[in-house]
Design a protein around this motif. Structure first.
Motif, PDB file in Angstrom:
ATOM      1  N   ASP A 273      50.586  19.876  19.909  1.00  0.00           N
ATOM      2  CA  ASP A 273      49.843  20.574  18.859  1.00  0.00           C
ATOM      3  C   ASP A 273      48.871  19.638  18.145  1.00  0.00           C
ATOM      4  O   ASP A 273      48.531  19.844  16.985  1.00  0.00           O
ATOM      5  CB  ASP A 273      50.801  21.211  17.846  1.00  0.00           C
ATOM      6  N   GLU A 274      48.402  18.622  18.862  1.00  0.00           N
ATOM      7  CA  GLU A 274      47.503  17.636  18.274  1.00  0.00           C
ATOM      8  C   GLU A 274      46.313  17.374  19.185  1.00  0.00           C
ATOM      9  O   GLU A 274      46.375  17.593  20.404  1.00  0.00           O
ATOM     10  CB  GLU A 274      48.246  16.316  18.030  1.00  0.00           C
ATOM     11  N   LEU A 275      45.244  16.882  18.592  1.00  0.00           N
ATOM     12  CA  LEU A 275      44.056  16.428  19.316  1.00  0.00           C
ATOM     13  C   LEU A 275      43.747  14.998  18.927  1.00  0.00           C
ATOM     14  O   LEU A 275      43.917  14.610  17.770  1.00  0.00           O
ATOM     15  CB  LEU A 275      42.835  17.273  18.965  1.00  0.00           C
ATOM     16  N   LEU A 276      43.254  14.221  19.886  1.00  0.00           N
ATOM     17  CA  LEU A 276      42.676  12.920  19.598  1.00  0.00           C
ATOM     18  C   LEU A 276      41.173  13.061  19.735  1.00  0.00           C
ATOM     19  O   LEU A 276      40.671  13.495  20.776  1.00  0.00           O
ATOM     20  CB  LEU A 276      43.200  11.860  20.562  1.00  0.00           C
ATOM     21  N   LEU A 277      40.455  12.720  18.685  1.00  0.00           N
ATOM     22  CA  LEU A 277      38.995  12.796  18.661  1.00  0.00           C
ATOM     23  C   LEU A 277      38.416  11.403  18.580  1.00  0.00           C
ATOM     24  O   LEU A 277      38.743  10.637  17.671  1.00  0.00           O
ATOM     25  CB  LEU A 277      38.536  13.623  17.449  1.00  0.00           C
ATOM     26  N   LEU A 278      37.558  11.048  19.535  1.00  0.00           N
ATOM     27  CA  LEU A 278      36.775   9.821  19.496  1.00  0.00           C
ATOM     28  C   LEU A 278      35.329  10.203  19.183  1.00  0.00           C
ATOM     29  O   LEU A 278      34.823  11.191  19.722  1.00  0.00           O
ATOM     30  CB  LEU A 278      36.823   9.086  20.845  1.00  0.00           C
TER      31      LEU A 278
ATOM     32  N   CYS B 159      30.962  12.678  20.970  1.00  0.00           N
ATOM     33  CA  CYS B 159      32.377  12.897  20.695  1.00  0.00           C
ATOM     34  C   CYS B 159      33.126  13.250  21.970  1.00  0.00           C
ATOM     35  O   CYS B 159      32.565  13.821  22.912  1.00  0.00           O
ATOM     36  CB  CYS B 159      32.584  13.967  19.627  1.00  0.00           C
ATOM     37  N   ILE B 160      34.385  12.875  21.984  1.00  0.00           N
ATOM     38  CA  ILE B 160      35.328  13.212  23.051  1.00  0.00           C
ATOM     39  C   ILE B 160      36.572  13.754  22.360  1.00  0.00           C
ATOM     40  O   ILE B 160      37.059  13.154  21.403  1.00  0.00           O
ATOM     41  CB  ILE B 160      35.717  11.987  23.902  1.00  0.00           C
ATOM     42  N   VAL B 161      37.092  14.888  22.837  1.00  0.00           N
ATOM     43  CA  VAL B 161      38.358  15.407  22.324  1.00  0.00           C
ATOM     44  C   VAL B 161      39.363  15.431  23.470  1.00  0.00           C
ATOM     45  O   VAL B 161      39.039  15.809  24.598  1.00  0.00           O
ATOM     46  CB  VAL B 161      38.217  16.800  21.689  1.00  0.00           C
ATOM     47  N   ILE B 162      40.575  15.006  23.164  1.00  0.00           N
ATOM     48  CA  ILE B 162      41.647  14.903  24.157  1.00  0.00           C
ATOM     49  C   ILE B 162      42.863  15.640  23.617  1.00  0.00           C
ATOM     50  O   ILE B 162      43.244  15.455  22.460  1.00  0.00           O
ATOM     51  CB  ILE B 162      42.012  13.434  24.429  1.00  0.00           C
ATOM     52  N   GLY B 163      43.463  16.482  24.451  1.00  0.00           N
ATOM     53  CA  GLY B 163      44.645  17.222  24.034  1.00  0.00           C
ATOM     54  C   GLY B 163      45.627  17.378  25.178  1.00  0.00           C
ATOM     55  O   GLY B 163      45.294  17.145  26.344  1.00  0.00           O
ATOM     56  N   ARG B 164      46.840  17.774  24.826  1.00  0.00           N
ATOM     57  CA  ARG B 164      47.879  18.071  25.817  1.00  0.00           C
ATOM     58  C   ARG B 164      48.035  19.572  25.913  1.00  0.00           C
ATOM     59  O   ARG B 164      48.528  20.212  24.991  1.00  0.00           O
ATOM     60  CB  ARG B 164      49.218  17.452  25.406  1.00  0.00           C
ATOM     61  N   PRO B 165      47.607  20.177  27.024  1.00  0.00           N
ATOM     62  CA  PRO B 165      47.719  21.634  27.147  1.00  0.00           C
ATOM     63  C   PRO B 165      49.164  22.069  27.313  1.00  0.00           C
ATOM     64  O   PRO B 165      49.979  21.379  27.925  1.00  0.00           O
ATOM     65  CB  PRO B 165      46.909  21.940  28.410  1.00  0.00           C
ATOM     66  N   ALA B 166      49.468  23.245  26.745  1.00  0.00           N
ATOM     67  CA  ALA B 166      50.775  23.840  26.976  1.00  0.00           C
ATOM     68  C   ALA B 166      50.859  24.296  28.427  1.00  0.00           C
ATOM     69  O   ALA B 166      49.853  24.517  29.096  1.00  0.00           O
ATOM     70  CB  ALA B 166      50.982  25.013  26.029  1.00  0.00           C
ATOM     71  N   VAL B 167      52.062  24.432  28.944  1.00  0.00           N
ATOM     72  CA  VAL B 167      52.254  24.895  30.312  1.00  0.00           C
ATOM     73  C   VAL B 167      51.696  26.298  30.434  1.00  0.00           C
ATOM     74  O   VAL B 167      52.002  27.186  29.637  1.00  0.00           O
ATOM     75  CB  VAL B 167      53.744  24.869  30.698  1.00  0.00           C
ATOM     76  N   ALA B 168      50.852  26.524  31.430  1.00  0.00           N
ATOM     77  CA  ALA B 168      50.228  27.829  31.613  1.00  0.00           C
ATOM     78  C   ALA B 168      50.099  28.111  33.099  1.00  0.00           C
ATOM     79  O   ALA B 168      50.070  27.191  33.925  1.00  0.00           O
ATOM     80  CB  ALA B 168      48.848  27.846  30.960  1.00  0.00           C
ATOM     81  N   PRO B 169      50.022  29.391  33.507  1.00  0.00           N
ATOM     82  CA  PRO B 169      49.827  29.727  34.916  1.00  0.00           C
ATOM     83  C   PRO B 169      48.581  29.075  35.466  1.00  0.00           C
ATOM     84  O   PRO B 169      47.589  28.892  34.760  1.00  0.00           O
ATOM     85  CB  PRO B 169      49.697  31.260  34.891  1.00  0.00           C
ATOM     86  N   ALA B 170      48.623  28.733  36.747  1.00  0.00           N
ATOM     87  CA  ALA B 170      47.507  28.020  37.365  1.00  0.00           C
ATOM     88  C   ALA B 170      46.212  28.806  37.289  1.00  0.00           C
ATOM     89  O   ALA B 170      45.125  28.232  37.281  1.00  0.00           O
ATOM     90  CB  ALA B 170      47.846  27.699  38.822  1.00  0.00           C
TER      91      ALA B 170
ATOM     92  N   MET C 224      47.586  25.946  23.318  1.00  0.00           N
ATOM     93  CA  MET C 224      48.145  24.662  22.879  1.00  0.00           C
ATOM     94  C   MET C 224      47.922  24.403  21.400  1.00  0.00           C
ATOM     95  O   MET C 224      48.815  23.990  20.682  1.00  0.00           O
ATOM     96  CB  MET C 224      47.492  23.531  23.684  1.00  0.00           C
ATOM     97  N   LEU C 225      46.701  24.653  20.911  1.00  0.00           N
ATOM     98  CA  LEU C 225      46.362  24.149  19.585  1.00  0.00           C
ATOM     99  C   LEU C 225      45.762  25.188  18.665  1.00  0.00           C
ATOM    100  O   LEU C 225      46.196  25.327  17.527  1.00  0.00           O
ATOM    101  CB  LEU C 225      45.379  22.980  19.699  1.00  0.00           C
ATOM    102  N   LEU C 226      44.789  25.929  19.122  1.00  0.00           N
ATOM    103  CA  LEU C 226      43.979  26.700  18.186  1.00  0.00           C
ATOM    104  C   LEU C 226      44.737  27.837  17.531  1.00  0.00           C
ATOM    105  O   LEU C 226      44.511  28.159  16.387  1.00  0.00           O
ATOM    106  CB  LEU C 226      42.724  27.210  18.880  1.00  0.00           C
ATOM    107  N   LYS C 227      45.629  28.506  18.255  1.00  0.00           N
ATOM    108  CA  LYS C 227      46.399  29.563  17.619  1.00  0.00           C
ATOM    109  C   LYS C 227      47.277  29.025  16.482  1.00  0.00           C
ATOM    110  O   LYS C 227      47.320  29.605  15.416  1.00  0.00           O
ATOM    111  CB  LYS C 227      47.222  30.320  18.648  1.00  0.00           C
ATOM    112  N   PRO C 228      47.961  27.890  16.681  1.00  0.00           N
ATOM    113  CA  PRO C 228      48.678  27.321  15.535  1.00  0.00           C
ATOM    114  C   PRO C 228      47.758  26.970  14.379  1.00  0.00           C
ATOM    115  O   PRO C 228      48.101  27.133  13.231  1.00  0.00           O
ATOM    116  CB  PRO C 228      49.339  26.058  16.126  1.00  0.00           C
TER     117      PRO C 228
END
Length: 257
Positions: free
Chosen positions: A177-182, A228-239, A250-254
């Protein structure tokens, strides 16, 4: 930390020359197979800045490919710029993230930044090597004054100016539920942390997020190159689901709840 495949990480990047400059001296590297992402903001005028940032990232990438640590790789990048510099005519800031699984190391020189973004807010992980930050640390300047100070662009360290090089480092972990922004200072000189966080709240995808950040920085003046670069960990989702859809889960709904 040795480089490792970061298939579990998702990312998007964008760079713009801004509205006031005809060329872009920023450079980016996105190497998910190595777990490496970085931004360099070149200085020294047309060609010099572009050369410095490109040389730095090429040397950084090569060093990581050779199994060097992130800190050692930045020293290689510094040496590459020093060797190409004529009469101290070029330099570059840099911020880089190297992942091993969900854990990361950050290393930086200058005022390019890294932020951790969550549903609760935004946290600056790096600490600028700048005149205004030095004045803040000394109690001579309030943080609220730094964003608009006339000397906010004066940096105290960069690649290509000195050896040995003093770098900033920090380590952490990235949750789902986090992003890393450079980003380069072309973004942070135009947008406050609160405005950056608001963009994260309303973006639909990672790609939309970086587009929105760059567009907003340009709308607020675009006085410098913006990257800018944004990096996140996606939740498990269908291919069958798109990368952007996985990011929404992963993030925006929360963030919007």
């Amino acid at each position: 930390m040795q480089p490792t495949l970061s298939a579990s990480l998702d990312y998007a990047e964008q760079s713009s020359p801004g509205r006031r400059r005809s060329h872009n001296e920023d450079a980016l590297v996105c190497a998910p197979a190595l777990g490496l992402w970085a931004i360099a903001d070149g200085m020294g005028g047309h060609q010099c800045g572009e050369v410095a940032s490109s040389l730095a990232l090429a040397a950084l990438l090569q060093a990581i490919e050779n199994g060097e640590s992130l800190a050692a790789a930045l020293h290689h990048a510094n040496q590459a710029v020093l060797e190409a510099s004529v009469d101290d005519g070029m330099g570059t800031t840099i911020v880089a993230a190297l992942f091993e699984g969900n854990d990361f190391e950050l290393a930086w020189v200058g005022d390019s930044r890294a932020y951790l973004v969550t549903s609760r807010g935004i946290e600056q992980l790096t600490r600028d090597h700048s005149w205004v930050q030095m004045m803040i640390d000394a109690g001579e300047l309030r943080p609220s004054e730094a964003h608009s100070h006339a000397w906010r662009n004066i940096i105290l360290r960069c690649l290509g100016r000195e050896e040995p090089l003093e770098i900033g480092t920090i380590s952490g972990s990235l949750n789902t539920d986090e992003l890393l922004l450079l980003c380069s200072d072309g973004l942070t000189n135009e947008l406050t942390d609160a405005q950056i966080h608001a963009s994260c709240t309303f973006a639909d995808t990672l790609e939309h997020l970086v587009e929105q950040l760059v567009d907003q920085a340009n709308h607020h003046g675009g006085r410098d190159n913006i990257s800018c670069i944004v990096i996140g960990r996606p939740a498990v989702a269908p291919a069958a689901e798109s990368r952007g859809r996985r990011f929404i889960n992963m993030l925006l709904k929360p963030l919007k709840s």
